[in-house]
Motif scaffolding. Structure first.
Motif, PDB file in Angstrom:
ATOM      1  N   ARG A 384      -4.033  -6.151   0.538  1.00 48.74           N
ATOM      2  CA  ARG A 384      -2.906  -7.006   0.143  1.00 48.74           C
ATOM      3  C   ARG A 384      -1.688  -6.151  -0.225  1.00 48.74           C
ATOM      4  O   ARG A 384      -0.547  -6.540   0.027  1.00 48.74           O
ATOM      5  N   LEU A 385      -1.932  -4.993  -0.820  1.00 44.27           N
ATOM      6  CA  LEU A 385      -0.826  -4.078  -1.115  1.00 44.27           C
ATOM      7  C   LEU A 385      -0.228  -3.515   0.176  1.00 44.27           C
ATOM      8  O   LEU A 385       0.995  -3.321   0.282  1.00 44.27           O
ATOM      9  N   ILE A 386      -1.080  -3.275   1.164  1.00 46.42           N
ATOM     10  CA  ILE A 386      -0.592  -2.794   2.461  1.00 46.42           C
ATOM     11  C   ILE A 386       0.283  -3.855   3.122  1.00 46.42           C
ATOM     12  O   ILE A 386       1.361  -3.556   3.655  1.00 46.42           O
ATOM     13  N   ASN A 387      -0.165  -5.108   3.071  1.00 52.04           N
ATOM     14  CA  ASN A 387       0.634  -6.193   3.655  1.00 52.04           C
ATOM     15  C   ASN A 387       1.953  -6.382   2.898  1.00 52.04           C
ATOM     16  O   ASN A 387       2.976  -6.733   3.494  1.00 52.04           O
ATOM     17  N   TRP A 388       1.915  -6.139   1.586  1.00 52.86           N
ATOM     18  CA  TRP A 388       3.159  -6.188   0.799  1.00 52.86           C
ATOM     19  C   TRP A 388       4.124  -5.104   1.276  1.00 52.86           C
ATOM     20  O   TRP A 388       5.327  -5.357   1.450  1.00 52.86           O
ATOM     21  N   ALA A 389       3.595  -3.904   1.504  1.00 52.22           N
ATOM     22  CA  ALA A 389       4.443  -2.791   1.965  1.00 52.22           C
ATOM     23  C   ALA A 389       5.043  -3.104   3.337  1.00 52.22           C
ATOM     24  O   ALA A 389       6.216  -2.792   3.603  1.00 52.22           O
ATOM     25  N   ARG A 390       4.274  -3.724   4.200  1.00 49.12           N
ATOM     26  CA  ARG A 390       4.771  -4.071   5.537  1.00 49.12           C
ATOM     27  C   ARG A 390       5.900  -5.110   5.446  1.00 49.12           C
ATOM     28  O   ARG A 390       6.842  -5.086   6.246  1.00 49.12           O
ATOM     29  N   LYS A 395      10.159  -0.082   8.108  1.00 43.96           N
ATOM     30  CA  LYS A 395       9.465   0.929   8.905  1.00 43.96           C
ATOM     31  C   LYS A 395       7.971   0.634   9.040  1.00 43.96           C
ATOM     32  O   LYS A 395       7.341   0.990  10.025  1.00 43.96           O
ATOM     33  N   GLN A 396       7.408   0.001   7.994  1.00 45.54           N
ATOM     34  CA  GLN A 396       5.978  -0.293   8.033  1.00 45.54           C
ATOM     35  C   GLN A 396       5.665  -1.648   8.666  1.00 45.54           C
ATOM     36  O   GLN A 396       4.499  -1.953   8.926  1.00 45.54           O
ATOM     37  N   SER A 397       6.660  -2.447   8.892  1.00 40.95           N
ATOM     38  CA  SER A 397       6.429  -3.845   9.263  1.00 40.95           C
ATOM     39  C   SER A 397       5.616  -4.005  10.540  1.00 40.95           C
ATOM     40  O   SER A 397       4.769  -4.882  10.642  1.00 40.95           O
ATOM     41  N   ASP A 398       5.846  -3.138  11.525  1.00 38.94           N
ATOM     42  CA  ASP A 398       5.161  -3.287  12.803  1.00 38.94           C
ATOM     43  C   ASP A 398       4.002  -2.313  12.984  1.00 38.94           C
ATOM     44  O   ASP A 398       3.347  -2.324  14.024  1.00 38.94           O
ATOM     45  N   HIS A 399       3.768  -1.489  12.000  1.00 39.44           N
ATOM     46  CA  HIS A 399       2.732  -0.462  12.146  1.00 39.44           C
ATOM     47  C   HIS A 399       1.783  -0.486  10.946  1.00 39.44           C
ATOM     48  O   HIS A 399       2.116   0.003   9.870  1.00 39.44           O
ATOM     49  N   PHE A 400       0.609  -1.067  11.166  1.00 39.43           N
ATOM     50  CA  PHE A 400      -0.369  -1.190  10.086  1.00 39.43           C
ATOM     51  C   PHE A 400      -0.776   0.180   9.551  1.00 39.43           C
ATOM     52  O   PHE A 400      -0.805   0.401   8.337  1.00 39.43           O
ATOM     53  N   MET A 401      -1.097   1.121  10.446  1.00 43.96           N
ATOM     54  CA  MET A 401      -1.570   2.431  10.004  1.00 43.96           C
ATOM     55  C   MET A 401      -0.477   3.199   9.258  1.00 43.96           C
ATOM     56  O   MET A 401      -0.764   3.985   8.363  1.00 43.96           O
ATOM     57  N   ARG A 402       0.780   2.957   9.605  1.00 44.45           N
ATOM     58  CA  ARG A 402       1.863   3.605   8.876  1.00 44.45           C
ATOM     59  C   ARG A 402       1.896   3.109   7.433  1.00 44.45           C
ATOM     60  O   ARG A 402       2.125   3.879   6.497  1.00 44.45           O
ATOM     61  N   ALA A 403       1.659   1.811   7.248  1.00 47.86           N
ATOM     62  CA  ALA A 403       1.603   1.242   5.895  1.00 47.86           C
ATOM     63  C   ALA A 403       0.402   1.774   5.131  1.00 47.86           C
ATOM     64  O   ALA A 403       0.470   2.018   3.923  1.00 47.86           O
ATOM     65  N   VAL A 404      -0.722   1.966   5.837  1.00 46.83           N
ATOM     66  CA  VAL A 404      -1.919   2.528   5.207  1.00 46.83           C
ATOM     67  C   VAL A 404      -1.626   3.935   4.697  1.00 46.83           C
ATOM     68  O   VAL A 404      -1.972   4.298   3.562  1.00 46.83           O
ATOM     69  N   LYS A 405      -0.987   4.737   5.525  1.00 47.48           N
ATOM     70  CA  LYS A 405      -0.659   6.116   5.125  1.00 47.48           C
ATOM     71  C   LYS A 405       0.333   6.118   3.959  1.00 47.48           C
ATOM     72  O   LYS A 405       0.254   6.958   3.069  1.00 47.48           O
ATOM     73  N   TRP A 406       1.263   5.160   3.983  1.00 47.82           N
ATOM     74  CA  TRP A 406       2.223   5.067   2.876  1.00 47.82           C
ATOM     75  C   TRP A 406       1.501   4.808   1.560  1.00 47.82           C
ATOM     76  O   TRP A 406       1.775   5.448   0.540  1.00 47.82           O
ATOM     77  N   LEU A 407       0.535   3.863   1.577  1.00 47.44           N
ATOM     78  CA  LEU A 407      -0.199   3.542   0.350  1.00 47.44           C
ATOM     79  C   LEU A 407      -1.065   4.727  -0.083  1.00 47.44           C
ATOM     80  O   LEU A 407      -1.177   5.019  -1.281  1.00 47.44           O
ATOM     81  N   ASP A 408      -1.679   5.415   0.884  1.00 44.92           N
ATOM     82  CA  ASP A 408      -2.475   6.600   0.540  1.00 44.92           C
ATOM     83  C   ASP A 408      -1.606   7.666  -0.139  1.00 44.92           C
ATOM     84  O   ASP A 408      -2.049   8.348  -1.067  1.00 44.92           O
TER      85      ASP A 408
END
Length: 430
Positions: A384-390, A395-408
């Protein structure tokens, strides 16, 4: 301390005793108010809130003390509300007014210290210095030593308490005349239903009242605890209010006890739920069998076969509690209600402040036993935090893995930002 707002009448002691036959110290009422205020809660049928009561506190407290001391206190009706249960059904609650909660707390504060030491040590619910974790811990130990469990579910327990039997138990446990008087009045107080109609109960005690948990414990103290001690003293059990687990050595003993307890409940005006009450095999060596349940739920935990590690590091199969699927679903529903993905005007730090208290409650309660069972639900939270970031960052909106890396990356920089990050990190949790 509140003070009397009316002038005292010049009378002799005899007249005073007639006017105030019950000696109730004002300090009791004051402490009861403090406890009710701390517990918060919603308004009853009079729509008076805690804040409303506090605005005229002294006047309200004096009125409660005066009426209780004179024997003229009459409880107002309770407000019936219905809340959703984990199975989708509704649980009826009875909400007393603020003033009535104070009056109930007065009686509870007098009776609980008198009654609690006489309750069974395996009764854990709504008691001072006892907790749900204590009950789960004892159940786990007993499951290791006993191969079978009778998982009891009392059908509509709070709605079906026999008033005559309950008052007999009250009089057996105390000779306090005003406590007896007001308990009897509370049992007979009207219930205002959601449609506005009022009914007078013939059985039961409203689940949601201050005094109700103490009365429920008293009822089952005589109906179940003392009965078990008298007839089956060697059989261990755990009881948390009306949630009861009984441990047996063999399937035959479980069958026998199931029938005996069912008969005992019927004699006291209660019935066991035919589908939810079951006999469960707790032997981890038991192979899967459709006819024999091999797991049960107790206080939000599922007891079943699980891999475990001995002190020497070797693995073995045990029978242990972990967060139940019902609890997981309830947590997911609450997360969904947060609608985190819509909070794009907030920072990640603000989100942690918004939700950490609730997350801490989940982690502290459900993570106390077999904490790895919580890993899935905590991953859902991170998702849910990843979806919030997207939703927040283009920049994260279209790339799930980019949002994952951002949260990491946020986790590495601020590993204690969210409670569950600490919980899932062995080094930080130590």
């Amino acid at each position: 301390m509140f003070k009397a707002t009316t002038k005292k009448k010049e009378t002799g002691m005899t007249d005073l005793n007639k006017a105030k036959p019950f000696e109730i110290p004002k300090e009791l009422v004051w402490k009861a108010w403090q406890a009710v205020k701390a517990n918060r809660g919603v308004a009853g049928v009079d729509e008076q809130t805690i804040e409303d009561f506090e605005s005229e506190r002294n006047k309200g407290l004096y009125k409660i003390w005066n009426r209780m001391s004179s024997g003229s206190y009459m409880p107002p009706a309770v407000k019936r509300v219905e809340i959703a249960k984990s199975d989708g059904k509704l649980r009826p609650l009875g909400i007393p007014t603020v003033s009535d909660r104070i009056a109930q707390m007065v009686v509870k504060s007098v009776l609980e210290p008198e009654w609690d030491p006489r309750f069974h040590p395996s009764s854990f619910g709504y008691r001072p210095r006892k907790s749900a974790h204590d009950a789960v811990r004892q159940a786990r130990a007993n499951c290791w030593e006993h191969s079978w469990v009778v998982d009891l579910d009392i059908k509509g327990f709070f709605d079906n308490l026999d008033h005559d039997l309950l008052m007999k138990a009250v009089r057996h446990m105390t000779d306090n005349p005003w406590a007896i008087l007001y308990i009897e009045r509370w049992l007979k107080a009207g219930i205002v239903l959601p449609d506005g109609t009022c009914k007078l109960p013939q059985r039961g005690t409203p689940q949601g009242g201050v005094i109700s948990p103490l009365l429920a414990n008293l009822f089952l103290h005589f109906v179940f605890d003392k009965w078990m001690t008298k007839h089956y003293a060697s059989v261990p059990f755990e009881r948390y209010a009306d949630d009861i687990i009984v441990h047996c050595r063999t399937q035959a003993q479980a069958d026998m006890l199931h029938k005996a307890i069912e008969q005992r409940m019927a004699e006291c005006g209660l019935s066991l739920h035919p589908e939810k009450t079951k006999r469960v095999c707790c032997d981890p060596r038991m192979k899967a069998n459709a006819d024999v349940p091999t797991e049960f739920d107790f206080l939000g935990f599922t007891f079943r076969k699980r891999a475990a590690r001995k002190a020497d590091g070797k693995m073995f199969t045990g029978f242990s509690p972990g967060i139940s699927n019902k609890a997981k679903k309830a947590i997911v529903r609450e997360m969904r209600d947060w609608q985190v993905h819509k909070l794009t005007t907030r920072s990640i730090g603000e989100l942690s402040k918004l939700f950490n208290a609730q997350i801490r409650g989940w982690v502290n309660y459900y993570g106390a036993f077999y904490k790895s069972a919580m890993s899935g639900i905590l991953r859902v939270l991170d998702l849910r935090l990843i979806n919030w970031a997207r939703a927040k960052y283009r920049k994260q909106s279209d790339h799930f893995m980019r949002a994952v890396k951002w949260l990491d990356n946020v986790k590495q920089r601020y590993p204690k930002l969210f409670v569950h990050w600490v919980f899932t990190s062995p080094k930080l949790a130590e």
